[in-house]
Design a protein around this motif. Structure first.
Motif, short mmCIF file in Angstrom:
data_model
loop_
_atom_site.label_atom_id
_atom_site.label_comp_id
_atom_site.label_asym_id
_atom_site.label_seq_id
_atom_site.Cartn_x
_atom_site.Cartn_y
_atom_site.Cartn_z
N GLU A 296 0.81 -1.22 0.00
CA GLU A 296 0.00 0.00 0.00
C GLU A 296 0.84 1.26 0.00
O GLU A 296 0.47 2.27 -0.61
CB GLU A 296 -0.93 0.02 1.21
N TYR B 148 1.62 2.55 -3.43
CA TYR B 148 0.48 3.23 -4.05
C TYR B 148 0.35 4.65 -3.48
O TYR B 148 0.08 5.60 -4.23
CB TYR B 148 -0.82 2.46 -3.79
N GLY B 149 0.52 4.78 -2.17
CA GLY B 149 0.40 6.10 -1.55
C GLY B 149 1.44 7.08 -2.09
O GLY B 149 1.11 8.23 -2.41
N MET C 162 0.42 8.06 -5.59
CA MET C 162 -0.70 9.01 -5.55
C MET C 162 -0.20 10.41 -5.23
O MET C 162 -0.60 11.40 -5.87
CB MET C 162 -1.74 8.56 -4.51
N PHE D 115 -5.53 5.05 -6.66
CA PHE D 115 -6.25 4.57 -5.48
C PHE D 115 -7.25 3.48 -5.86
O PHE D 115 -7.33 2.45 -5.19
CB PHE D 115 -6.99 5.72 -4.75
N ARG E 175 -7.26 -0.28 -4.46
CA ARG E 175 -8.45 -0.86 -3.81
C ARG E 175 -8.88 -2.15 -4.52
O ARG E 175 -9.13 -3.16 -3.87
CB ARG E 175 -9.61 0.16 -3.81
N LEU F 17 -3.99 5.13 3.28
CA LEU F 17 -4.31 5.28 1.86
C LEU F 17 -5.68 5.95 1.68
O LEU F 17 -5.83 6.80 0.80
CB LEU F 17 -4.27 3.91 1.18
N THR F 18 -6.64 5.60 2.50
CA THR F 18 -7.97 6.22 2.36
C THR F 18 -7.93 7.70 2.79
O THR F 18 -8.60 8.53 2.18
CB THR F 18 -9.04 5.45 3.16
N GLU G 1 -6.54 9.49 -0.16
CA GLU G 1 -7.57 9.67 -1.20
C GLU G 1 -8.46 10.86 -0.86
O GLU G 1 -8.75 11.70 -1.72
CB GLU G 1 -8.41 8.40 -1.35
#
Length: 187
Positions: free
Chosen positions: A121, A124-125, A128, A144, A148, A163-164, A167
């Motif tokens: 994760e 990905y962060g 982003m 994101f 997911r 991560l959320t 987002e």
């Protein structure tokens, strides 16, 4: 008799054969770890450019998979640990690059790393953040969604709170929160 190119004092003769004398040689993995530790101290001292240079030097020691071609189970376990350390150092270096505004440099490498490690994760962060901070909000949100989908398809879980939260910050266009890339000192 020492191996070709190895100083005589580096190789010791023992009852079972020859061994390297660690007092007379530098092992790449130890140099790597020393550079990583020093880089963390430099980040804490707000010397991020210097830390980035050390991380780059540490990662330059890698010339392929650790202990490649060795079939020993014990050494394969050790190689896996070294690979984890390498990926962590890559993440730290990329984190610093993003902190220093080098977004474009990080985007391509993060994309490649996610292809190799699709369940991480944190990668990905960072992607982003790099995308958003380089003016690519829609691409950052698409990352994101991909994270997911990958996590739910592969593991049956949703992205974690970091991560959320990221987002939501992108959706709110909260540049202050997005610029605060987590540093190495927290590790």
């Amino acid at each position: 008799m020492a191996a070709v190119g190895v100083p005589q004092e580096t190789v010791l003769s023992t009852a079972s054969g020859y061994q390297l004398d660690p007092a007379h040689c530098e092992i790449d993995s130890e140099i790597f770890r020393r550079n990583i530790a020093t880089a963390k101290k430099l980040v804490r001292a707000e010397l991020k450019e210097e830390a980035l240079d050390l991380l780059k030097n540490a990662l330059a020691l890698w010339r392929g998979p650790a202990l490649a071609g060795i079939s020993s189970t014990a050494l394969q376990t050790r190689a896996a640990r070294l690979e984890e350390e390498r990926v962590a150092a890559l993440q730290q270096r990329i984190c610093l690059e993003i902190t220093l505004g080098e977004y474009e440099e990080a985007i391509g490498e993060l994309t490649d790393l996610i292809a190799l490690h699709p369940l991480r994760e944190e990668l990905y962060g960072h992607l982003m953040q790099a995308l958003y901070l380089s003016g690519r909000q829609a691409d950052a949100l698409a990352v994101f969604r991909r994270a997911r989908n990958t996590l739910t398809d592969e593991l049956g879980i949703y992205p974690g709170p970091r991560l959320t939260t990221l987002e939501r910050a992108i959706l709110r266009q909260d540049a202050d929160m997005l610029s605060a890339v987590p540093g190495m000192a927290r590790r």
